[in-house]
Design a protein around this motif. Sequence first.
Motif, PDB file in Angstrom:
ATOM      1  N   GLN A   1       0.850  -1.183   0.000  1.00 10.18           N
ATOM      2  CA  GLN A   1       0.000   0.000   0.000  1.00 10.18           C
ATOM      3  C   GLN A   1       0.888   1.237   0.000  1.00 10.18           C
ATOM      4  O   GLN A   1       1.521   1.564   0.983  1.00 10.18           O
ATOM      5  CB  GLN A   1      -0.904  -0.002   1.222  1.00 10.18           C
TER       6      GLN A   1
ATOM      7  N   ALA B   1     -10.570  11.114   7.691  1.00  5.26           N
ATOM      8  CA  ALA B   1     -10.038  11.557   6.396  1.00  5.26           C
ATOM      9  C   ALA B   1     -10.353  13.037   6.154  1.00  5.26           C
ATOM     10  O   ALA B   1      -9.494  13.800   5.701  1.00  5.26           O
ATOM     11  CB  ALA B   1     -10.605  10.698   5.274  1.00  5.26           C
ATOM     12  N   TRP B   2     -11.579  13.440   6.458  1.00  4.58           N
ATOM     13  CA  TRP B   2     -11.943  14.859   6.256  1.00  4.58           C
ATOM     14  C   TRP B   2     -11.163  15.761   7.209  1.00  4.58           C
ATOM     15  O   TRP B   2     -10.642  16.806   6.815  1.00  4.58           O
ATOM     16  CB  TRP B   2     -13.446  15.074   6.463  1.00  4.58           C
TER      17      TRP B   2
ATOM     18  N   THR C   1      -5.805   8.087   2.802  1.00  2.00           N
ATOM     19  CA  THR C   1      -6.526   7.866   1.546  1.00  2.00           C
ATOM     20  C   THR C   1      -6.679   6.378   1.268  1.00  2.00           C
ATOM     21  O   THR C   1      -7.380   5.992   0.334  1.00  2.00           O
ATOM     22  CB  THR C   1      -5.806   8.497   0.332  1.00  2.00           C
ATOM     23  N   ARG C   2      -6.000   5.532   2.040  1.00  2.00           N
ATOM     24  CA  ARG C   2      -6.209   4.091   1.856  1.00  2.00           C
ATOM     25  C   ARG C   2      -7.635   3.722   2.256  1.00  2.00           C
ATOM     26  O   ARG C   2      -8.336   4.525   2.860  1.00  2.00           O
ATOM     27  CB  ARG C   2      -5.221   3.325   2.734  1.00  2.00           C
ATOM     28  N   ASP C   3      -7.995   2.501   1.943  1.00  2.00           N
ATOM     29  CA  ASP C   3      -9.350   2.066   2.261  1.00  2.00           C
ATOM     30  C   ASP C   3      -9.371   1.285   3.568  1.00  2.00           C
ATOM     31  O   ASP C   3      -8.487   0.477   3.845  1.00  2.00           O
ATOM     32  CB  ASP C   3      -9.893   1.178   1.136  1.00  2.00           C
ATOM     33  N   ALA C   4     -10.417   1.557   4.350  1.00  2.00           N
ATOM     34  CA  ALA C   4     -10.772   0.772   5.532  1.00  2.00           C
ATOM     35  C   ALA C   4      -9.642   0.667   6.562  1.00  2.00           C
ATOM     36  O   ALA C   4      -8.951   1.650   6.817  1.00  2.00           O
ATOM     37  CB  ALA C   4     -11.290  -0.604   5.118  1.00  2.00           C
ATOM     38  N   TRP C   5      -9.424  -0.540   7.118  1.00  2.00           N
ATOM     39  CA  TRP C   5      -8.616  -0.712   8.321  1.00  2.00           C
ATOM     40  C   TRP C   5      -7.222  -0.119   8.210  1.00  2.00           C
ATOM     41  O   TRP C   5      -6.758   0.597   9.099  1.00  2.00           O
ATOM     42  CB  TRP C   5      -8.540  -2.213   8.656  1.00  2.00           C
ATOM     43  N   SER C   6      -6.512  -0.394   7.113  1.00  2.00           N
ATOM     44  CA  SER C   6      -5.125   0.063   7.049  1.00  2.00           C
ATOM     45  C   SER C   6      -5.004   1.549   6.714  1.00  2.00           C
ATOM     46  O   SER C   6      -3.899   2.064   6.615  1.00  2.00           O
ATOM     47  CB  SER C   6      -4.299  -0.797   6.088  1.00  2.00           C
TER      48      SER C   6
ATOM     49  N   ILE D   1     -16.846   1.856  10.184  1.00  2.00           N
ATOM     50  CA  ILE D   1     -16.163   2.504   9.063  1.00  2.00           C
ATOM     51  C   ILE D   1     -16.408   4.011   9.004  1.00  2.00           C
ATOM     52  O   ILE D   1     -15.578   4.762   8.510  1.00  2.00           O
ATOM     53  CB  ILE D   1     -16.578   1.802   7.743  1.00  2.00           C
TER      54      ILE D   1
ATOM     55  N   LEU E   1       2.013   5.359  -0.545  1.00  2.00           N
ATOM     56  CA  LEU E   1       1.479   6.615  -0.019  1.00  2.00           C
ATOM     57  C   LEU E   1       0.517   7.263  -1.006  1.00  2.00           C
ATOM     58  O   LEU E   1      -0.530   7.747  -0.632  1.00  2.00           O
ATOM     59  CB  LEU E   1       2.629   7.593   0.274  1.00  2.00           C
TER      60      LEU E   1
ATOM     61  N   ILE F   1       1.915  13.416   5.503  1.00  2.00           N
ATOM     62  CA  ILE F   1       2.060  11.969   5.305  1.00  2.00           C
ATOM     63  C   ILE F   1       0.800  11.251   5.801  1.00  2.00           C
ATOM     64  O   ILE F   1       0.267  10.352   5.133  1.00  2.00           O
ATOM     65  CB  ILE F   1       3.313  11.449   6.043  1.00  2.00           C
TER      66      ILE F   1
ATOM     67  N   GLU G   1      -5.536  -1.190  -5.188  1.00  2.00           N
ATOM     68  CA  GLU G   1      -4.758  -0.458  -4.187  1.00  2.00           C
ATOM     69  C   GLU G   1      -4.000  -1.354  -3.205  1.00  2.00           C
ATOM     70  O   GLU G   1      -3.809  -1.019  -2.051  1.00  2.00           O
ATOM     71  CB  GLU G   1      -5.639   0.557  -3.446  1.00  2.00           C
TER      72      GLU G   1
ATOM     73  N   ILE H   1     -13.024  -2.151  -1.171  1.00  2.00           N
ATOM     74  CA  ILE H   1     -12.749  -3.144  -0.141  1.00  2.00           C
ATOM     75  C   ILE H   1     -13.440  -2.741   1.155  1.00  2.00           C
ATOM     76  O   ILE H   1     -12.799  -2.425   2.149  1.00  2.00           O
ATOM     77  CB  ILE H   1     -11.216  -3.386   0.007  1.00  2.00           C
TER      78      ILE H   1
ATOM     79  N   ALA I   1     -13.918  -0.368  14.840  1.00  2.00           N
ATOM     80  CA  ALA I   1     -13.957  -0.826  13.438  1.00  2.00           C
ATOM     81  C   ALA I   1     -15.238  -0.403  12.729  1.00  2.00           C
ATOM     82  O   ALA I   1     -15.621  -0.985  11.724  1.00  2.00           O
ATOM     83  CB  ALA I   1     -13.753  -2.335  13.331  1.00  2.00           C
TER      84      ALA I   1
ATOM     85  N   ASP J   1     -14.115   7.947   7.665  1.00  2.59           N
ATOM     86  CA  ASP J   1     -14.505   9.100   6.843  1.00  2.59           C
ATOM     87  C   ASP J   1     -14.268  10.389   7.618  1.00  2.59           C
ATOM     88  O   ASP J   1     -13.744  11.365   7.078  1.00  2.59           O
ATOM     89  CB  ASP J   1     -15.987   8.999   6.443  1.00  2.59           C
TER      90      ASP J   1
ATOM     91  N   LYS K   1     -17.837  10.690  -0.413  1.00  6.35           N
ATOM     92  CA  LYS K   1     -17.814  10.345   1.005  1.00  6.35           C
ATOM     93  C   LYS K   1     -16.521  10.770   1.672  1.00  6.35           C
ATOM     94  O   LYS K   1     -16.465  10.949   2.879  1.00  6.35           O
ATOM     95  CB  LYS K   1     -17.983   8.835   1.191  1.00  6.35           C
ATOM     96  N   ARG K   2     -15.474  10.878   0.882  1.00  3.72           N
ATOM     97  CA  ARG K   2     -14.166  11.214   1.444  1.00  3.72           C
ATOM     98  C   ARG K   2     -13.470  12.189   0.509  1.00  3.72           C
ATOM     99  O   ARG K   2     -13.796  12.258  -0.674  1.00  3.72           O
ATOM    100  CB  ARG K   2     -13.307   9.931   1.567  1.00  3.72           C
ATOM    101  N   PRO K   3     -12.451  12.912   1.017  1.00  7.13           N
ATOM    102  CA  PRO K   3     -11.696  13.820   0.136  1.00  7.13           C
ATOM    103  C   PRO K   3     -11.136  13.084  -1.077  1.00  7.13           C
ATOM    104  O   PRO K   3     -11.064  13.619  -2.177  1.00  7.13           O
ATOM    105  CB  PRO K   3     -10.564  14.341   1.027  1.00  7.13           C
ATOM    106  N   LYS K   4     -10.758  11.816  -0.859  1.00  7.89           N
ATOM    107  CA  LYS K   4     -10.211  10.991  -1.930  1.00  7.89           C
ATOM    108  C   LYS K   4     -11.153  10.907  -3.131  1.00  7.89           C
ATOM    109  O   LYS K   4     -10.706  10.882  -4.278  1.00  7.89           O
ATOM    110  CB  LYS K   4     -10.005   9.595  -1.347  1.00  7.89           C
TER     111      LYS K   4
ATOM    112  N   GLU L   1     -14.970  -0.100   2.122  1.00 13.07           N
ATOM    113  CA  GLU L   1     -14.825   1.232   2.710  1.00 13.07           C
ATOM    114  C   GLU L   1     -16.166   1.959   2.837  1.00 13.07           C
ATOM    115  O   GLU L   1     -16.220   3.067   3.373  1.00 13.07           O
ATOM    116  CB  GLU L   1     -13.814   2.072   1.933  1.00 13.07           C
TER     117      GLU L   1
ATOM    118  N   ARG M   1      -6.895  -4.891   4.911  1.00 11.31           N
ATOM    119  CA  ARG M   1      -7.744  -3.724   5.124  1.00 11.31           C
ATOM    120  C   ARG M   1      -9.093  -4.072   5.740  1.00 11.31           C
ATOM    121  O   ARG M   1      -9.914  -3.185   5.983  1.00 11.31           O
ATOM    122  CB  ARG M   1      -7.964  -3.006   3.786  1.00 11.31           C
TER     123      ARG M   1
ATOM    124  N   LEU N   1      -2.060  11.256   3.402  1.00 11.93           N
ATOM    125  CA  LEU N   1      -1.919  10.261   2.334  1.00 11.93           C
ATOM    126  C   LEU N   1      -2.232   8.861   2.850  1.00 11.93           C
ATOM    127  O   LEU N   1      -2.880   8.062   2.160  1.00 11.93           O
ATOM    128  CB  LEU N   1      -0.508  10.328   1.733  1.00 11.93           C
ATOM    129  N   ILE N   2      -1.762   8.550   4.063  1.00  4.81           N
ATOM    130  CA  ILE N   2      -2.085   7.237   4.642  1.00  4.81           C
ATOM    131  C   ILE N   2      -3.609   7.077   4.750  1.00  4.81           C
ATOM    132  O   ILE N   2      -4.158   5.998   4.490  1.00  4.81           O
ATOM    133  CB  ILE N   2      -1.447   7.089   6.046  1.00  4.81           C
TER     134      ILE N   2
END
Lengths: 449, 149
Positions: free
Chosen positions: A46, B51-52, B106-111, B44, A48, B100, A287, A232, B42, B48, A109-112, A234, A320, B103-104
């Motif tokens: 994964q 992230a915002w 922006t991954r999906d879900a748990w990680s 979800i 950055l 940093i 991803e 996945i 956990a 969100d 839902k997210r900035p992404k 999210e 994830r 950016l982390i």
Amino acid sequence: MNRSHCLTLAAAAAIALSTATALQAQDLSDPQAQIGPNPPLPEPNQTLFPMMRLAEVIGWKNGETPVVPEGLHVTALATGLRHPRSVYVLPNGDVLVVEARSPGTEPVKRPKDIVRGWVQSRATSGGDDGPGNRITLLRDADGDGKPETQTVFLDQLNSPFGVALVGNDFYVANTDAIVRYPYTTGDTTITAPGTVLTPLPGGPINHHWTKSLVATPDGSMLYVGVGSNSNILESGLQAEQNRASILEVDRATGRWRIFASGLRNPNGLSWEPTTQALWTVVNERDELGPDLVPDYLTSVKDGGFYGWPYSYWGRHLDPRVKPQRPDLVEKAIMPDYSLGSHVAPLGLAFYTADALPERYRGGAFVGEHGSWNRSHFSGYKVVFVPFANGMPSGKAEDVVTGFLTDDGKAHGRPVGLAVDRSGALLIADDVGNTVWRVTGAPARVGDAQ
Amino acid sequence: MSSVTMSAKHVAWPPLHPFLACTVATCLTGAMLTDIVYASTAVIMWTDFSAWLISAGTILAWLFGVVGLIEFGVRPSIRARRYLLPYAIGNLVVIVLATINMLIHTRDAWSSVVPTGLVLSILTVLALLATAGFGAFVVSSDRVEVIRS
């Protein structure tokens, strides 16, 4: 003092950026290595920055066509369509072209989501503007590959994808329901209102919206592919009810059950000709790096669980997903055949006719829409997977290529496939707005090149 | 007598850029809290929120950094204040960590949270707290300055 602060800031930014670049994963040197029943699977990576590389769409100029190997010939059956996603051949030889666009119901839902939407809108023409969501009928009565008539068969549909004819019942798998229409052989348009056979999981969100459809040979059941509502999970587990699965729908009553699950985005549902087993192509998760997770072609077992979201390619856990479900992962079925990571297979057609060269008989053509989640493009072509005794029997080979230019722009992208009455392979090319027809006959004098 | 001397001085504006720091600190502290809630439930929805909050906090942190640099440049009296160097370095650490972490996330879900995102969120807040201590000196030191001719 001030200058030194500036320098410190600049240095820190440079370090952060170079670290991030170094963390970008490298692609496998040979993507072909992942094609087949037991693909090598690197560790999840994964990065950055989620890798996004999409091909800018430039369309086809007059006379331009995809490329086919010697012994085959490709021409445009119809051009100027509106984002054609799938093709279907009626018993009388008429060709239906399903022209659909995304329902566009996915919220930010997210900035992404904002960033991704912006990148994608620059690179692709998703068919999101102008009219669409209709089915066009092409009639080529003399079989010369040039339809004499083109009519609107059905209009005002809701992001349709799969269609199937059983007797006089014509079914359309809209993104939110299977709808039945009366059809009589020779019809060029349907004006009767449709009847909903069963609703399907649609909005809200509706991340993977294409509903692939196929009827059993005896016509008693319909099978419909319902893709997941997220990459996945999210969007949460509750958004995934009855999704990432293939549903079996009783044609008489509309009652349905989950036939197989854990299939992230199953499309191209088809019957393998020798075993009569149900097969599908599946778009796996993104991803986790450029070479994970391989998209695949597989037979589908009744009650089978294929991993999503908890695991991939059998029992490889997805980092994830929490909480995990070891009870489900325990019984996750390993798919039959890897097509390579991120190739995005959306079309599947077994070849049982005899117009194309001998080697293609009994095998499967796969339409690969093409990658966005790796730095080197993969997919963007139609491949052929040879079959023997009901299972893939060799390496996939390229059949229709040339959708990408050398400098990484896209003329078009293949999606759904079908075989027409004459035995030619039909390819829906959504961003190229064309249906291509591949024949075995060499080019005759006077044919458009 | 002394009125002549007084006319050459005035009460200066305090540094302006720390006002932006309030919002930065609110967003990034909030993100740490929502990260902690996600890591323990956990559910979800909390990813969100994180992230915002981190994205808003990071963008504002960059704005804060730019405004701060400009202020240092145009106001020599602020450059002269105590603990300016640790204050600047502390803020730089916050900006780098938050970027940093954005950016982390922006991954999906748990990680997107566990473990890297959560650790970075906590480190960011610790860096904010330390920097705020130095910031107190930068903001509240003697505000009477000589007007330059």
